[in-house]
Design a protein around this motif. Structure first.
Motif, mmCIF file in Angstrom:
data_model
loop_
_atom_site.group_PDB
_atom_site.id
_atom_site.type_symbol
_atom_site.label_atom_id
_atom_site.label_comp_id
_atom_site.label_asym_id
_atom_site.label_seq_id
_atom_site.Cartn_x
_atom_site.Cartn_y
_atom_site.Cartn_z
ATOM 1 N N LEU A 1 3.343 -1.426 6.815
ATOM 2 C CA LEU A 1 3.393 -1.507 5.397
ATOM 3 C C LEU A 1 4.644 -2.153 4.911
ATOM 4 C CD1 LEU A 1 0.792 1.281 4.355
ATOM 5 C CD2 LEU A 1 0.375 -1.064 4.947
ATOM 6 N N ARG A 2 5.719 -1.461 5.070
ATOM 7 C CA ARG A 2 6.783 -2.329 4.651
ATOM 8 C C ARG A 2 7.165 -3.630 5.001
ATOM 9 N NH1 ARG A 2 9.993 1.460 1.999
ATOM 10 N NH2 ARG A 2 9.497 3.714 2.192
ATOM 11 N N SER A 3 6.750 -3.702 6.333
ATOM 12 C CA SER A 3 6.905 -5.038 6.766
ATOM 13 C C SER A 3 6.185 -6.374 5.973
ATOM 14 C CB SER A 3 7.016 -5.374 8.421
ATOM 15 O OG SER A 3 5.456 -5.237 8.898
ATOM 16 N N LEU A 4 4.767 -5.644 5.800
ATOM 17 C CA LEU A 4 4.118 -6.758 4.960
ATOM 18 C C LEU A 4 4.607 -6.908 3.435
ATOM 19 C CD1 LEU A 4 0.465 -5.311 5.682
ATOM 20 C CD2 LEU A 4 1.668 -7.395 6.586
ATOM 21 N N LEU A 5 5.279 -5.931 2.870
ATOM 22 C CA LEU A 5 5.788 -5.849 1.598
ATOM 23 C C LEU A 5 7.027 -6.654 1.706
ATOM 24 C CD1 LEU A 5 5.721 -5.009 -1.132
ATOM 25 C CD2 LEU A 5 7.117 -3.052 -0.621
#
Length: 131
Positions: free
Chosen positions: A67-71
């Motif tokens: 999720l952090r990589s998507l953000l």
């Protein structure tokens, strides 16, 4: 775990499906069951719970990293490798709730540029972006 996300991951809401209840996803679709069926073993319940909690923590850490990589991808140019070795680039916009589709802008394909597009995650082999 790391600190909480400072801002939520952008989510694209798909229109309701033909039945009016779904958002374009089959209830028996590609999402895996929450807990796989495993045969009972004569282990003590404490050992089983410990293994399960370790697995759950590992899944939570991996999910948070994803999720952090998507953000981190929002607004950046991302290179996607699709099936058949097709390479495309685009500016990442958002994802849907199930992370089954990516909404991208200025999709550069071998045959031209699309202003906006949805990429199905099942068609994506890999993607890269610069931080």
């Amino acid at each position: 775990m790391q600190t909480p996300l400072s801002s939520p991951v952008p989510v694209l809401r798909l229109p309701r499906g033909p039945q009016g209840l779904s958002r374009g996803f089959a209830p028996d679709g590609r999402r895996a069951p929450l807990k796989p069926e495993v045969p009972e073993t004569p282990e003590s319940p404490a050992v089983h719970e410990c293994q399960e909690s370790q697995e759950q923590r590992a899944r939570a850490v991996l999910r948070e990293r994803y999720l952090r990589s998507l953000l981190a991808m929002v607004g950046r140019q991302v290179s996607f490798t699709l099936h058949e070795g097709v390479h495309v680039t685009a500016h990442f916009g958002a994802t849907d709730v199930d992370v089954a589709n990516f909404y991208v802008l200025q999709l550069q394909t071998p045959i031209g540029v699309q202003a906006e597009a949805l990429l199905r995650c099942s068609d994506i082999i890999a993607y890269t972006f610069k931080l």
